[in-house]
Motif scaffolding. Structure first.
Motif, PDB file in Angstrom:
ATOM      1  N   ALA A   5       5.224   1.125  -4.424  1.00 51.28           N
ATOM      2  CA  ALA A   5       4.595  -0.159  -3.665  1.00 51.28           C
ATOM      3  C   ALA A   5       4.809  -1.348  -4.456  1.00 51.28           C
ATOM      4  O   ALA A   5       4.496  -1.122  -5.904  1.00 51.28           O
ATOM      5  CB  ALA A   5       3.448  -0.137  -2.960  1.00 51.28           C
ATOM      6  N   ASN A   6       5.278  -2.382  -4.045  1.00 53.46           N
ATOM      7  CA  ASN A   6       5.253  -3.531  -4.811  1.00 53.46           C
ATOM      8  C   ASN A   6       4.090  -4.317  -5.132  1.00 53.46           C
ATOM      9  O   ASN A   6       3.138  -4.324  -4.011  1.00 53.46           O
ATOM     10  CB  ASN A   6       6.438  -4.553  -4.446  1.00 53.46           C
ATOM     11  CG  ASN A   6       7.578  -4.165  -4.636  1.00 53.46           C
ATOM     12  OD1 ASN A   6       7.774  -3.181  -5.208  1.00 53.46           O
ATOM     13  ND2 ASN A   6       8.725  -4.891  -3.931  1.00 53.46           N
ATOM     14  N   ALA A   7       3.469  -4.975  -5.972  1.00 57.30           N
ATOM     15  CA  ALA A   7       2.540  -5.769  -6.189  1.00 57.30           C
ATOM     16  C   ALA A   7       2.867  -7.209  -5.669  1.00 57.30           C
ATOM     17  O   ALA A   7       3.989  -7.538  -5.764  1.00 57.30           O
ATOM     18  CB  ALA A   7       2.070  -6.021  -7.878  1.00 57.30           C
ATOM     19  N   GLY A   8       1.985  -7.986  -5.393  1.00 58.04           N
ATOM     20  CA  GLY A   8       2.173  -9.358  -4.623  1.00 58.04           C
ATOM     21  C   GLY A   8       2.901 -10.238  -5.874  1.00 58.04           C
ATOM     22  O   GLY A   8       2.514  -9.926  -6.955  1.00 58.04           O
ATOM     23  N   GLN A   9       3.594 -11.123  -5.554  1.00 56.97           N
ATOM     24  CA  GLN A   9       3.946 -12.115  -6.512  1.00 56.97           C
ATOM     25  C   GLN A   9       2.716 -13.107  -6.771  1.00 56.97           C
ATOM     26  O   GLN A   9       2.142 -13.511  -5.901  1.00 56.97           O
ATOM     27  CB  GLN A   9       5.321 -12.619  -5.823  1.00 56.97           C
ATOM     28  CG  GLN A   9       6.678 -12.210  -5.621  1.00 56.97           C
ATOM     29  CD  GLN A   9       7.635 -12.947  -5.139  1.00 56.97           C
ATOM     30  OE1 GLN A   9       7.382 -14.025  -4.658  1.00 56.97           O
ATOM     31  NE2 GLN A   9       8.759 -12.381  -5.145  1.00 56.97           N
ATOM     32  N   ASN A  49       5.097   1.256   1.044  1.00 60.99           N
ATOM     33  CA  ASN A  49       5.783   2.383   0.548  1.00 60.99           C
ATOM     34  C   ASN A  49       6.704   2.675   1.868  1.00 60.99           C
ATOM     35  O   ASN A  49       7.673   3.366   1.930  1.00 60.99           O
ATOM     36  CB  ASN A  49       5.242   3.563   0.287  1.00 60.99           C
ATOM     37  CG  ASN A  49       4.308   4.263   1.349  1.00 60.99           C
ATOM     38  OD1 ASN A  49       3.733   3.377   1.969  1.00 60.99           O
ATOM     39  ND2 ASN A  49       3.974   5.456   1.069  1.00 60.99           N
ATOM     40  N   LEU A  50       6.304   2.115   3.178  1.00 57.75           N
ATOM     41  CA  LEU A  50       6.997   2.360   4.296  1.00 57.75           C
ATOM     42  C   LEU A  50       8.419   1.659   4.307  1.00 57.75           C
ATOM     43  O   LEU A  50       9.456   2.043   4.671  1.00 57.75           O
ATOM     44  CB  LEU A  50       6.332   1.902   5.378  1.00 57.75           C
ATOM     45  CG  LEU A  50       6.906   1.884   6.947  1.00 57.75           C
ATOM     46  CD1 LEU A  50       7.307   3.170   7.129  1.00 57.75           C
ATOM     47  CD2 LEU A  50       6.015   1.170   7.921  1.00 57.75           C
ATOM     48  N   HIS A  51       8.349   0.395   3.510  1.00 56.54           N
ATOM     49  CA  HIS A  51       9.647  -0.382   3.315  1.00 56.54           C
ATOM     50  C   HIS A  51      10.582   0.545   2.589  1.00 56.54           C
ATOM     51  O   HIS A  51      11.664   0.129   2.833  1.00 56.54           O
ATOM     52  CB  HIS A  51       9.265  -1.505   2.628  1.00 56.54           C
ATOM     53  CG  HIS A  51      10.165  -2.656   2.548  1.00 56.54           C
ATOM     54  ND1 HIS A  51      10.770  -3.374   3.631  1.00 56.54           N
ATOM     55  CD2 HIS A  51      11.186  -2.741   1.264  1.00 56.54           C
ATOM     56  CE1 HIS A  51      11.473  -4.312   3.055  1.00 56.54           C
ATOM     57  NE2 HIS A  51      11.874  -3.851   1.839  1.00 56.54           N
ATOM     58  N   CYS A  74       0.903  -1.166   0.229  1.00 53.61           N
ATOM     59  CA  CYS A  74       0.037  -0.077   0.180  1.00 53.61           C
ATOM     60  C   CYS A  74       1.031   1.342   0.063  1.00 53.61           C
ATOM     61  O   CYS A  74       1.898   1.219   0.552  1.00 53.61           O
ATOM     62  CB  CYS A  74      -0.785   0.098   1.268  1.00 53.61           C
ATOM     63  SG  CYS A  74      -1.848   1.532   1.394  1.00 53.61           S
ATOM     64  N   VAL A  75       0.236   2.322  -0.978  1.00 48.81           N
ATOM     65  CA  VAL A  75       1.022   3.586  -0.727  1.00 48.81           C
ATOM     66  C   VAL A  75       0.030   4.548  -0.040  1.00 48.81           C
ATOM     67  O   VAL A  75      -1.047   4.889  -0.213  1.00 48.81           O
ATOM     68  CB  VAL A  75       1.237   4.205  -2.251  1.00 48.81           C
ATOM     69  CG1 VAL A  75       1.774   5.449  -2.031  1.00 48.81           C
ATOM     70  CG2 VAL A  75       2.289   3.284  -2.907  1.00 48.81           C
ATOM     71  N   SER A  76       0.806   4.977   1.084  1.00 47.83           N
ATOM     72  CA  SER A  76      -0.180   5.750   2.133  1.00 47.83           C
ATOM     73  C   SER A  76       0.558   6.793   2.916  1.00 47.83           C
ATOM     74  O   SER A  76       1.867   6.435   3.187  1.00 47.83           O
ATOM     75  CB  SER A  76      -0.908   5.008   3.135  1.00 47.83           C
ATOM     76  OG  SER A  76      -1.709   5.638   4.100  1.00 47.83           O
TER      77      SER A  76
END
Length: 356
Positions: free
Chosen positions: A141-145, A127-129, A20-22
């Motif tokens: 942010a990444n999409a799930g695999q 996005n915190l990562h 998530c981008v937040s």
């Protein structure tokens, strides 16, 4: 319940949830910063060996199994939930193969064993990562695999202590019905038994499991008759009880036909310990019986399993399942071989070294 010992199914594990981008936006908080959580992991596809099943009939009506998708990440550093696993409940003795039918994925022989067939996809990062000392407000942010997918073959091999083999109409089903509570179909024509059957035999306060395998004919390994596919169930049997019909034309030739099919199938079936019995002795006269026994003795010496040096082949037993003649002696001999095999298996298990 219909017996089903092989089936093909499609399985797919769950996709991972998206990150998530937040951003934290609250009154009187000047520098909120990113707070997007990660996505959850997708569910696996797992095969589990359970108690109480003896057939794969459940997979006849459902051939598609999919793990659940992981939950998406959310603001306030909330991570997505992991997806639920898809669990395939299979009976003891189930083998799992790739679609080619030759590559073994797992062999489940004990209750409680589990095998992961397809792993679920990992969840994406929020996005915190991606926050660094120079990038304080990442907007990515990444999409799930994605999960894995494959078509697999489930093949059941019954786990029994002893197996009945022989030509069609040799009296295998009658013998099983006599010595156990099993009620297989019995009729006076060949190929009465179309599916393997199991029965629990009790002898001298001991119990063992006996499997009735559909009859073989010459050329079964080439697909003649019912073929030799059912011989897969004999692979897990420790002892073979080979029944030969005394009312046949030539007991020795009948014995050699089955031995030839066991050797053609391979996987060590022709090397297993074997008890040979001449059945239906109540239906022939004494002179014919003597002749059939002599023929069978010669066939055992020439086509029987290889014995340890110095050991002589056992004389064929003479039994009549209907009259009950010789049945107890046959069961005691089978149990003796099973007991010996069990002791040898226990002796092969490495024992932990004792230390004070």
């Amino acid at each position: 319940m219909k017996f089903l010992d092989q089936t093909k199914i499609y399985v797919r594990s769950g996709d991972g949830g998206a990150g998530c981008v937040s951003f934290r936006r609250e009154k009187f908080i000047e520098f909120g910063g990113p707070d997007g959580g990660d996505g959850g992991r997708g569910g696996d596809v797992v095969a589990e060996c359970v108690e109480g099943l003896n057939t794969l009939i459940d997979f006849r009506y459902q051939q598609h199994f999919k793990g659940k998708t992981g939950g998406h990440g959310m603001g306030k550093n909330r991570h997505g939930a992991g997806g639920a696993d898809a669990v395939l409940k299979v009976p003891e003795g189930t083998q799992i193969y790739e679609e080619d039918g030759e590559t073994l994925i797992a062999d489940l022989t004990e209750v409680g064993q589990r095998a992961i067939i397809c792993k679920g996809g990992n969840g994406g990062f929020g996005n915190l990562h991606f926050t660094t000392s120079t990038n304080r407000a990442p907007r990515r942010a990444n999409a799930g695999q994605p999960g894995e997918e494959r078509t697999i073959i489930l093949r059941l091999k019954l786990i029994a202590d002893a197996g009945l083999v022989g030509l069609p109409n040799a009296g295998k089903s009658t013998f099983l019905a006599t010595v156990s509570a099993a009620r297989p179909k019995i009729a006076d024509y060949p190929f009465t038994t179309l599916h393997p059957g199991l029965g629990v035999v009790e002898i001298d306060e001991k119990e063992f499991v006996l499997a009735d395998i559909p009859g073989l004919i010459e050329g079964a390994h080439e697909g003649h008759g019912l073929g030799d596919r059912f011989l897969g169930h004999v692979e897990r049997c420790g002892v073979l009880l080979h029944l030969v019909d005394a009312t046949g034309e030539h007991a020795g030739k009948d014995y050699k036909v089955v031995r030839g099919e066991l050797a053609a199938y391979g996987n060590g079936l022709d090397e297993k310990q074997e008890v040979v019995a001449l059945t239906k002795i109540d239906a022939i006269d004494s002179e014919t019986l003597k002749q059939q026994v002599d023929r069978l003795k010669r066939a055992i010496r020439s086509a029987g399993p290889v014995l340890p040096e110095g050991e002589k082949p056992r004389a064929p037993l003479k039994i009549s399942a209907i009259a009950g003649e010789g049945v107890t002696d046959a069961l005691r001999l089978v149990w003796k071989l099973i007991e010996t095999r069990r002791r040898e298996a226990v002796a092969r298990i490495p024992q932990p070294e004792w230390r004070p």
